[in-house]
Design a protein around this motif. Structure first.
Motif, PDB file in Angstrom:
ATOM      1  N   LYS A  83      -4.037 -10.978 -10.465  1.00  0.00           N
ATOM      2  CA  LYS A  83      -4.692 -10.761  -9.148  1.00  0.00           C
ATOM      3  C   LYS A  83      -4.039 -11.455  -7.988  1.00  0.00           C
ATOM      4  O   LYS A  83      -3.999 -10.913  -6.803  1.00  0.00           O
ATOM      5  CB  LYS A  83      -6.162 -11.135  -9.165  1.00  0.00           C
ATOM      6  N   ASP A  84      -3.625 -12.744  -8.202  1.00  0.00           N
ATOM      7  CA  ASP A  84      -3.128 -13.543  -7.131  1.00  0.00           C
ATOM      8  C   ASP A  84      -1.760 -13.004  -6.732  1.00  0.00           C
ATOM      9  O   ASP A  84      -1.302 -12.652  -5.655  1.00  0.00           O
ATOM     10  CB  ASP A  84      -2.974 -15.092  -7.551  1.00  0.00           C
ATOM     11  N   TYR A  85      -1.053 -12.621  -7.644  1.00  0.00           N
ATOM     12  CA  TYR A  85       0.437 -11.666  -7.704  1.00  0.00           C
ATOM     13  C   TYR A  85      -0.004 -10.567  -6.810  1.00  0.00           C
ATOM     14  O   TYR A  85       0.682 -10.067  -5.781  1.00  0.00           O
ATOM     15  CB  TYR A  85       0.951 -11.619  -8.770  1.00  0.00           C
ATOM     16  N   ALA A  86      -0.796  -9.817  -7.203  1.00  0.00           N
ATOM     17  CA  ALA A  86      -0.877  -8.408  -6.625  1.00  0.00           C
ATOM     18  C   ALA A  86      -1.340  -8.640  -5.273  1.00  0.00           C
ATOM     19  O   ALA A  86      -1.066  -7.931  -4.253  1.00  0.00           O
ATOM     20  CB  ALA A  86      -2.267  -7.765  -7.398  1.00  0.00           C
ATOM     21  N   ARG A  87      -2.116  -9.697  -4.752  1.00  0.00           N
ATOM     22  CA  ARG A  87      -2.739 -10.045  -3.295  1.00  0.00           C
ATOM     23  C   ARG A  87      -1.197  -9.971  -2.445  1.00  0.00           C
ATOM     24  O   ARG A  87      -1.288  -9.716  -1.288  1.00  0.00           O
ATOM     25  CB  ARG A  87      -3.565 -11.295  -3.431  1.00  0.00           C
ATOM     26  N   VAL A  88      -0.311 -10.877  -2.881  1.00  0.00           N
ATOM     27  CA  VAL A  88       0.979 -11.204  -2.465  1.00  0.00           C
ATOM     28  C   VAL A  88       1.437  -9.819  -2.323  1.00  0.00           C
ATOM     29  O   VAL A  88       2.230  -9.410  -1.069  1.00  0.00           O
ATOM     30  CB  VAL A  88       1.769 -12.247  -2.929  1.00  0.00           C
ATOM     31  N   PHE A  89       1.811  -8.906  -3.203  1.00  0.00           N
ATOM     32  CA  PHE A  89       2.491  -7.765  -3.264  1.00  0.00           C
ATOM     33  C   PHE A  89       1.911  -6.734  -2.252  1.00  0.00           C
ATOM     34  O   PHE A  89       2.582  -6.132  -1.632  1.00  0.00           O
ATOM     35  CB  PHE A  89       2.530  -7.052  -4.749  1.00  0.00           C
ATOM     36  N   GLU A  90       0.687  -6.698  -2.132  1.00  0.00           N
ATOM     37  CA  GLU A  90      -0.177  -6.105  -1.203  1.00  0.00           C
ATOM     38  C   GLU A  90       0.215  -6.290   0.280  1.00  0.00           C
ATOM     39  O   GLU A  90       0.481  -5.351   1.331  1.00  0.00           O
ATOM     40  CB  GLU A  90      -1.408  -5.933  -1.256  1.00  0.00           C
ATOM     41  N   CYS A  91       0.941  -7.426   0.551  1.00  0.00           N
ATOM     42  CA  CYS A  91       1.282  -8.062   1.954  1.00  0.00           C
ATOM     43  C   CYS A  91       2.888  -7.621   2.335  1.00  0.00           C
ATOM     44  O   CYS A  91       3.181  -7.754   3.153  1.00  0.00           O
ATOM     45  CB  CYS A  91       1.137  -9.512   2.048  1.00  0.00           C
ATOM     46  N   LEU A  92       3.387  -6.968   1.284  1.00  0.00           N
ATOM     47  CA  LEU A  92       4.921  -6.645   1.657  1.00  0.00           C
ATOM     48  C   LEU A  92       5.133  -5.245   1.815  1.00  0.00           C
ATOM     49  O   LEU A  92       4.754  -4.148   1.163  1.00  0.00           O
ATOM     50  CB  LEU A  92       5.706  -6.877   0.286  1.00  0.00           C
ATOM     51  N   ASP A  93       5.202  -5.153   3.216  1.00  0.00           N
ATOM     52  CA  ASP A  93       5.579  -3.933   3.751  1.00  0.00           C
ATOM     53  C   ASP A  93       7.125  -3.601   4.005  1.00  0.00           C
ATOM     54  O   ASP A  93       7.469  -4.714   4.811  1.00  0.00           O
ATOM     55  CB  ASP A  93       4.736  -3.735   4.755  1.00  0.00           C
ATOM     56  N   LEU A  94       7.580  -2.603   3.830  1.00  0.00           N
ATOM     57  CA  LEU A  94       9.060  -2.138   3.939  1.00  0.00           C
ATOM     58  C   LEU A  94       9.282  -2.429   5.624  1.00  0.00           C
ATOM     59  O   LEU A  94       8.441  -1.791   6.239  1.00  0.00           O
ATOM     60  CB  LEU A  94       9.852  -1.199   3.345  1.00  0.00           C
ATOM     61  N   THR A  95      10.324  -2.677   6.073  1.00  0.00           N
ATOM     62  CA  THR A  95      10.600  -2.441   7.508  1.00  0.00           C
ATOM     63  C   THR A  95      10.594  -0.818   7.828  1.00  0.00           C
ATOM     64  O   THR A  95      10.750  -0.027   6.980  1.00  0.00           O
ATOM     65  CB  THR A  95      12.107  -3.159   7.589  1.00  0.00           C
TER      66      THR A  95
END
Length: 443
Positions: free
Chosen positions: A202-214
């Motif tokens: 769930k911590d990794y998923a939290r970071v992945f959710e913040c990654l938006d492509l340019t």
């Protein structure tokens, strides 16, 4: 000021009112005469503006004036995403801001000198990442660092003796005491993907959710998805239809459901087949490698899948013996397309390997149905994000029928010899299964 005095003429007799007038006057004069405040510095770095606020030393507990530097992230897109998330979580444990790491645009496994570094903000949105992950993890710029000479180097251990426990003890030690006096801690040694894992899924998923492509890359993915949808409209004879959210509006104003598309991450490239065969021998299993014939058969046996259906084949074309053969042998009603047949190969050719993968990832993420290999990090992260999507819309039975964002693993046989339904177990204590593959999937 005369207007202000007249407005407050009544209450001016009290001491409180006089103080209020004085405060307002000071604020107005400061705004007019000193538009830039001391201690607030906007620094242009590359194509983004890094805002440094030395007077505010924490972002909900994350120190903005203490930094962590990590080695360049390498290998495939999703290896780098996992490495990035692990670096973020390491910085979080040390209560530090992660200095924006360099990604690798090219795919080389051993020739480190051939890696093409690419800035994080050329692939993902820097400012949006910090906005979405505020209070959890934070990215900073090298221009934020005041003293670049006094850097503490932290050597990551390796080998069997460097256990998970020793690694965790090292991190805890460097999060306090005299180590915290250093503005920058630089981790040297192996790349973050190979670091020990100390954090739950769930911590990794939290970071992945913040990654938006340019925006540029996201628009390219939009073009490809639109082309796939257009193929579906051509099949149904509605060539003048316009897509509006999940429905299609035709030129006469009527609406109908768009033809669904299935994205298949077809891992049959030469390098993968060598790797997976070795892995099957080592793990004594036959549920890792899947040839084209097996993939085609299992996709064709997805329970409840109605035809006609467009099938987008996400595959590294250059690593295939014969890319055209992947379009053969599909059952009637299944309309397979890869980049060239879809007419979008020109989009991909404009970019290096990393961005090509990022575009394919986004296309697969948006598919109505996704089918991948559970031993692939690319497939695994897509399944994870699609699981997150279902969680956000409060799907109670994610393994049930007719759910939105379903995923399947074709390397594991499921109902009627179709692919196994695939949902990420968000309660796992580490990302081990996703990082290195598994045939134990939640459904």
């Amino acid at each position: 000021m005369e207007v202000l005095s007249k407005f407050l003429v009544g209450p001016l007799h009290s001491i409180t009112s006089k103080c209020m007038v004085l405060l307002v006057t000071v604020l107005i004069l400061r705004a007019l005469l000193f538009p830039s405040f001391p201690g607030f510095d906007g620094i242009e770095w590359g194509n983004l503006v890094c805002i440094r606020t030395p007077l505010l030393n924490s972002d909900f507990g994350i120190q903005q004036d203490k930094f962590l530097e990590v080695p360049q992230l390498v290998w495939g897109l999703n290896n780098q995403k996992i490495a990035f998330a692990r670096a973020c979580l390491t910085a979080r444990m040390l209560n530090r801001t992660l200095l924006m790491p360099s990604l690798s645009a090219s795919l080389f496994y051993k020739e480190i000198d051939l890696l093409q570094p690419i800035s994080f903000d050329k692939v993902f949105q820097f400012e949006k990442f910090n906005a979405l992950c505020r209070g959890f993890v934070r990215l900073g710029c090298y221009s934020d660092v005041l003293n670049r000479t006094e850097v503490l180097k932290m050597e990551k251990g390796s080998g069997r003796r460097w256990t998970v426990e020793r690694d965790l003890a090292q991190l805890k030690e460097h999060s306090k005491g005299s180590f915290d006096d250093y503005e920058v801690i630089r981790i040297v040694g192996k790349n973050p993907f190979l670091w020990h894992d100390h954090w739950p899924v769930k911590d990794y998923a939290r970071v992945f959710e913040c990654l938006d492509l340019t925006e540029e890359i996201a628009k390219e993915a939009d073009r490809i998805v639109s082309r796939i949808r257009a193929v579906g409209r051509e099949v149904t004879g509605n060539t003048e239809a316009v897509e509006v959210e999940n429905n299609i509006i035709t030129s006469d104003g009527s609406s109908f459901q768009p033809l669904p598309f299935v994205a298949v991450h077809m891992r049959i490239e030469i390098d993968w087949m060598i790797h997976c065969k070795n892995l099957e021998q080592r793990l004594n299993t036959n549920q890792i490698c899947s040839g084209k014939k097996e993939i085609v058969e299992r996709v064709g046996n997805i329970a409840g899948l109605k035809t006609p259906v467009v099938v987008y084949l996400a595959v590294a074309d250059k690593l295939l013996n014969n890319s055209s053969s992947i379009l053969d042998d599909w059952e009637e009603g299944f309309l397979p397309f890869e980049k060239k047949r879809l007419g979008v190969d020109g989009i991909y050719k404009k970019y290096p390997y990393l961005i090509q993968s990022a575009i394919d990832y986004e296309v697969c993420l948006r598919a109505d149905i996704f089918v991948g290999n559970s031993f692939s990090t690319f497939s695994s992260l897509i399944a994870l994000e699609r699981t997150q999507k279902m969680i956000r819309i409060n799907v109670t039975n994610m393994c049930g029928e007719n759910v939105r964002w379903p995923s399947y693993a074709y390397n594991i046989p499921g109902e009627s010899n179709g692919p196994m339904r695939w949902v990420t177990n968000m309660s796992e204590s580490s990302l081990q299964a996703i990082s290195y593959g598994t045939n134990h999937i939640s459904c």
